[in-house]
Design an enzyme around this catalytic site. Sequence first.
Site, PDB file in Angstrom:
ATOM      1  N   THR A 113      89.129 -22.529  69.236  1.00  0.00           N
ATOM      2  CA  THR A 113      89.171 -23.758  69.217  1.00  0.00           C
ATOM      3  C   THR A 113      88.937 -24.893  70.828  1.00  0.00           C
ATOM      4  O   THR A 113      88.890 -23.677  71.396  1.00  0.00           O
ATOM      5  CB  THR A 113      90.600 -24.507  69.225  1.00  0.00           C
ATOM      6  OG1 THR A 113      91.853 -23.782  70.122  1.00  0.00           O
ATOM      7  CG2 THR A 113      90.830 -24.300  68.018  1.00  0.00           C
ATOM      8  N   ASP A 172      95.466 -14.467  74.420  1.00  0.00           N
ATOM      9  CA  ASP A 172      94.999 -15.874  74.631  1.00  0.00           C
ATOM     10  C   ASP A 172      94.586 -16.217  75.830  1.00  0.00           C
ATOM     11  O   ASP A 172      94.748 -17.508  76.937  1.00  0.00           O
ATOM     12  CB  ASP A 172      96.718 -16.647  74.494  1.00  0.00           C
ATOM     13  CG  ASP A 172      96.916 -17.842  74.683  1.00  0.00           C
ATOM     14  OD1 ASP A 172      95.464 -18.027  74.302  1.00  0.00           O
ATOM     15  OD2 ASP A 172      97.839 -18.573  75.119  1.00  0.00           O
TER      16      ASP A 172
HETATM   17 CA    CA Z   1      95.661 -20.770  73.626  1.00  0.00          CA
END
Ligand code: CA
Length: 723
Positions: free
Chosen positions: A262, A332
Amino acid sequence: MKAIGWAALAALGFAGTLAGCSGGADDAPVGGIDKVRLVNAGEDPANWITHGGTYAEQRFSPLDQVNRTTVSELGLAWFADMDTARGQEATPLVMDGKLYVTSAWSKVFAFDAATGEPLWSYDPEVPGETGVKVCCDVVNRGLAAWGDRLFLGTLDGRLVALDRDTGEVIWEKVTVDQDKAYSITGAPRIVDGKVLIGNGGAEFGVRGYIAAYDAEDGEELWRFYTVPGDDGDDAPEYLKTAAETWSGDVLSSDNGIGGGGTVWDSMAYDPELDLLYFGVGNGSPWNRAYRSPGEDGTGEGDNLYLSSIVAIRPDTGEYVWHYQTTPGETWDYTATQHIILADMEIDGRERQVLMQAPKNGFFYVLDRATGEFLSGEPYIALNWATGIDENGRPIENPETRVDKTGQPAMVMPGPLGGHNWHPMAYHPGENLVYIPAFEAAMLYAPEADWKPDTNRGFNIGFDIGAGDLPPDMGFRREVEGTISGKLVAWDPVAQEARWSVEHPGPWNGGVLATGGGLVFQGNSGSEFAAYNSANGEKLWSFGAQTGVVAPPITYTVNGEQYVAVLAGWGGAFAITADGTLIDQMHPVRNISRLLVFKLGGNGELPAEPELAAAPLDPPPSRASAATIELGREKYARYCAVCHAPGAVGSTVLPDLRRSGALDNRQAWQAIVHDGALKDNGMASFSGSMTPDEIEAIRAYVIQRANEDKDMENARAANRVARR
Ligand code: CA
C-alpha cells in the site's frame, strides 16, 4: 533542492504570472493555488500550501524572525482543543492568514491563523466501525490545496473536495473497495490538477495502489497498482516484470489477500524531471513464506514492488524506475516513509538526490533522475542485515528470516521500524536531515498453520502474541530494553550522524527546520521543543501536557512569524504500548489540541486534568490453561493491534484489564460478538470468532489483569519499603 528558476519554468511552458509570488514573508495574497504557486512554494514562506512545505518535501522554512537568539521569547499565541482523543498526526496548511488542519476521524477545521478564531469545520462522518480496519489509529495526516479547494482523504476511503472558504463539500468520490480493509490516513498531493492519493490496509489483506483524480470533478484518471494481480497478459509491462518475482496464489482475486504494497504516506515531486515519487508498503501477509512460498514453501522472490521507492509520470501513471529497499520483505519494513528531494555535491559531483530513512533502518541516498543507488548506511542499530552491497542490495542476516516453523527471532528494528511516518526535515544550509528515529525490536514467531481471514483481524502470518507471557519478565523485558527514541541529525553525504538528542521514549514528533537556525520537534515526554540546527542544543521548550507526534509548520501573518503544531498522543506505538512504558509516574496521554506560538505570545493552557487510573480490580482467574492459551492466540490476532499486545493497556484506547464488561460474560459477548459498541469503533467479530473463542479472550484478559495486579501490588510494596 534549489529554487526552480523562472527560465526553467518558462522552458517547461508554465503559464501564470509572478503576481503575489513574494520572495520573502510579505504576506501577499496567495489566492487560488496553481502549478506555478506549488512549484514555487519555497519562495512563499508566509504560507504553507502543500504537505511537505514544497514539492521537494524538505519541511524547511527560510523564516528567521524566530531564531536562536529570539526563540527564548516564543510563547503560546493561541490554542484550539480538538473534539477527539485519538492520535493527531496532521500537518496544517496555511493560506491568506487562514489555517486548515485535519484531526482524528478525518475531520477538518479552519481557523484565523493569527487569532485562532474558528471559521468552519467539516466532519465526513466516518462510520465508527471503520476503526477495526486500521492498523495504526484513526489518524489523518492532512490536506492538499488546488484552486480555491481543499482535498481530504477519509479513513473509509473517500476523497472529498471542499470549498476553502466555507468547508462546503463540492464533490466526493469513493476511491477504494469499501468491502475490503482499505483506509486512507495520508495527505493527498496535487500535480497539475490531478489529486494523488493512495491507501493503507496491508496488515489486513489488500492490494496496494496510488491513483490520480481530476481536481475538477473527482474522475479517476489513472491507477497504478504496486503488486501484480491476476490480470495475466492484460497487465502492464511493469507488473509482468513484478509477477516474475512472486510465487503462489496469494495474489489471485478469488483466493488472495491482495499482496499488500500500500501507498499510505510519502510522495514527492520534481517538476523539472516531471517525476512523482512515492513509497510502497509491506506485504500482505508479512510472512513471505505464506505470501510467496516458492517450491519448498519456505518463501522466495523479491516480491516487487513491496518496500520500494517508485518514480512515475504524474500525468499518466507511467512507470519510470524503482528501487527496492527490502527485497522479499517479511518484517513489515515499509518504504512509505517520508521522501525528501535535494541537490548536493557527492564525490565532487553535483547530484540530484532523493533521500529516505525507511523502516528497515538504513538511510538511503538515490539519484532521483535514474533511481541509481548512491549510498545507504544504518541510522539506528539493526540486525536484519549487515550492510548494503555495491548494487544496493542488502546483505541479509539469515537468522532473522522466520518462515512457517522453526525458531522465532528477535529482530531489530521491529515492525514499527527505525523511523515511521513522522516527517523528517532537511536544512539546506547545514546539509543535514533530521530524523525522528527510534529503536524497538520485536520477536517474530512462526505461525505453523496460518490461514488468511479477510473479514477481521491482523493477517500477517506470524504469532505476534508468542512473547506475551509471562508478563513481567523474559521477552517483554527484553523488548522494552531495546526501546528508545531520538532526534538524529544525519549528514547524507558522509552518511553518519552529526549529532543526536535522546528523548524519554520512542514515537516522537515530526520535524521542522528553519532559516532561524532551529529545528522544532515535539516528543513522547509531552514537550514541544526547539533545538540549535547545528549542534542539537535545546534552546526552548513548552510543556504540551500530551505526547506530540505531528510535525510543526511555520508561517507569517502581517509580518509576524508563527509556529504551529498539532498535539495529541496516538498512532501505532501509542495504541499498543503501555503508557507507563515511557514514564512510570506520569503516563503519556492524549489531550488533542492545536498549539500556535509567536514571539511574545503569553497564552497559557488550562491546568492539566488529573489522570485517575483506578487500581486493577479483575475477577479471579478460574479458566483452564487451555482456554487461556486459546484466548491468548485469538487476542494476539484480533485484539492486540488496538488494545496492546499482552493486554497491557494503552492511554489512548480502552484498557481491557479495566473493562466494566470483564466480569460479565453477557456484556462481553454483546460487545465483541454482537458489536454493541460499533459506533465507537469496536465492530462485531462474529464473522471471525465463535462465542466460545470470544469467551476464551475474556479468560485470557482476566488472567493478564490478575498478573498485572500482582505486579502492581509488588511494585507498591517495594516503593513503601524504599521509603
Ligand atoms: Ca505495515
